[in-house]
Scaffold this active site. Structure first.
Site, PDB file in Angstrom:
ATOM      1  N   SER A 126       0.844  -1.190   0.000  1.00  0.00           N
ATOM      2  CA  SER A 126       0.000   0.000   0.000  1.00  0.00           C
ATOM      3  C   SER A 126       0.877   1.237   0.000  1.00  0.00           C
ATOM      4  CB  SER A 126      -0.888   0.014   1.258  1.00  0.00           C
ATOM      5  OG  SER A 126      -1.559   1.248   1.400  1.00  0.00           O
ATOM      6  N   TYR A 139      -2.016  -0.607  10.368  1.00  0.00           N
ATOM      7  CA  TYR A 139      -2.098  -0.909   8.936  1.00  0.00           C
ATOM      8  C   TYR A 139      -0.835  -0.438   8.220  1.00  0.00           C
ATOM      9  CZ  TYR A 139      -3.892  -1.041   4.154  1.00  0.00           C
ATOM     10  OH  TYR A 139      -4.064  -1.298   2.817  1.00  0.00           O
TER      11      TYR A 139
END
Length: 254
Positions: A126, A139
């Site tokens: 990501s 995350y």
């Protein structure tokens, strides 16, 4: 990008980027297995990826059914918002487990088959492994670590013929993100803000990420390994312009 006679494993293949990747690989003649809790239209291996025993079961079942493995796409992931000071340890552990430990275990258990096929791995990271949105401590940490794991696998196992790369998507119109947009008090305003933070003036779609994943997994990328490929419509390249005015520029503040 022809995947004839190739066997691919996609984790989290039931929706979003995983589903788009499985579809594209199947269209290019791969035999596709999808590992997650819910069924897909491909060959399923149904397991709870938060269970540390699941990766071994997945690889064992795949070897029994297919006899080999050429490609792993580590796509499954979760995100629970929270700052460090208010995040339950359970939320932290779940995100690290699914976003980082599960890919590690899938790769480790599959190495013997990948050595035989000189296979390759694509991890779905990501842009939050490169920069961080507020309240995404676990995350972002898990994705940054996944990027580093990608490089480590490439370095440690490249001489065995195994390639390992990662993609770092930005805002992609997955079902989760679409639902998030629709939950905003002013949907049109939020969509406009999303458009403004992307130089390409739009968000991405899962197939665009799948195209990059499939290229990295193909023989066309045979000299590419240990890389993290950002695919974000230019978002990470664009500095905030909120403080930039002609007056600020004249004063040396631009």
């Amino acid at each position: 990008m022809d995947f004839s006679n190739k066997i691919a494993l996609v984790s989290g293949g039931s929706s979003g980027i995983g589903a788009a990747t499985a579809k594209l690989m199947a269209e290019r003649n791969a035999r596709v297995f999808c590992a997650q809790r819910s069924s897909t239209c491909y060959e399923d291996i149904l397991e709870d990826l938060s269970d540390p025993s699941a990766p071994m079961k997945i690889i064992s079942e795949l070897e029994s059914r297919a006899g080999g493995l050429d490609i792993i796409v580590n796509n499954a992931g979760i995100m629970k918002e929270g700052r460090i000071d208010d995040m339950p340890l359970d939320d932290w552990n779940k995100q690290i487990a699914i976003n980082l430990t599960t890919p590690f275990l899938l790769i480790r258990n599959a190495l013997e088959m990948l050595r035989k096929t000189k296979g390759n791995i694509v991890n779905v990271g990501s842009i939050e492994g490169l920069g961080v949105n507020p309240g995404h401590a676990a995350y972002a940490a898990s994705k940054a670590a996944l990027h580093s794991l990608t490089r480590s696998v490439a370095v440690d196992h490249g001489a065995e013929g195994i390639r390992c790369n990662a993609v770092a998507p930005g805002w992609i119109d997955t079902p989760l993100n679409v639902d998030y947009i629709e939950s905003m008090p002013d949907v049109n305003k939020f969509k406009k803000e999303l458009k403004n933070i992307h130089p390409i003036a739009r968000t991405g779609n899962p197939k665009e990420v799948a195209n990059l994943i499939c290229w990295l997994a193909s023989s066309e990328a045979s000299f590419v390994t240990g890389q993290v490929w950002t695919i974000d419509g230019g978002r990470m390249s664009k500095l905030s312009c909120l403080l930039y005015t002609s007056d600020a520029a004249d004063e040396g503040l631009g």
